[in-house]
Write a protein that holds these residues in place. Structure first.
Motif: not given
Length: 108
Positions: A10-21, A32-43, A76-81
């Motif tokens: 039960i704890l595992l199912f209530l863990s609230g994990c999620y994934t993005y594609k 504005v208001g969206q989630k992205y993955e960004i890379r700044i320089g070589n970081r 580099e940037s990626k939109f996450r859904k």
């Protein structure tokens, strides 16, 4: 011992994990208001939430910290859904593995 297994499951199912594609984006096209993955320089890639957009800067939130990022620094940037399929699959596989390992430990 069965109660412990049920409780762990039960704890595992209530863990609230999620994934993005990742979805394709056009360079310098942020919403504005969206989630992205960004890379700044070589970081490494960082998951951020866009608060505001101007011609030359982005105000993003990473955790509880707001950062002002120059657009020309972003390499580099990626939109996450949200991906409900990956989330459900992860929970089912994780639950099965947890139950299997707990069963093996109980029998030993």
């Amino acid at each position: 011992m069965e109660k412990k297994l049920i409780f762990i499951s039960i704890l595992l199912f209530l863990s609230g994990c999620y994934t993005y594609k990742p979805l394709p984006t056009y360079e310098n096209d942020f919403v504005v208001g969206q989630k992205y993955e960004i890379r700044i320089g070589n970081r490494p890639m960082e998951r951020v939430f866009v608060n505001s957009v101007t011609d030359s800067t982005l105000v993003v939130r990473k955790g509880r910290t707001e950062l002002v990022v120059q657009r020309d620094m972003i390499t580099e940037s990626k939109f996450r859904k949200f991906s409900p399929g990956k989330t459900v699959l992860g929970i089912v596989v994780g639950g099965f593995l947890t139950y299997s390992i707990a069963s093996i430990v109980i029998w030993l």
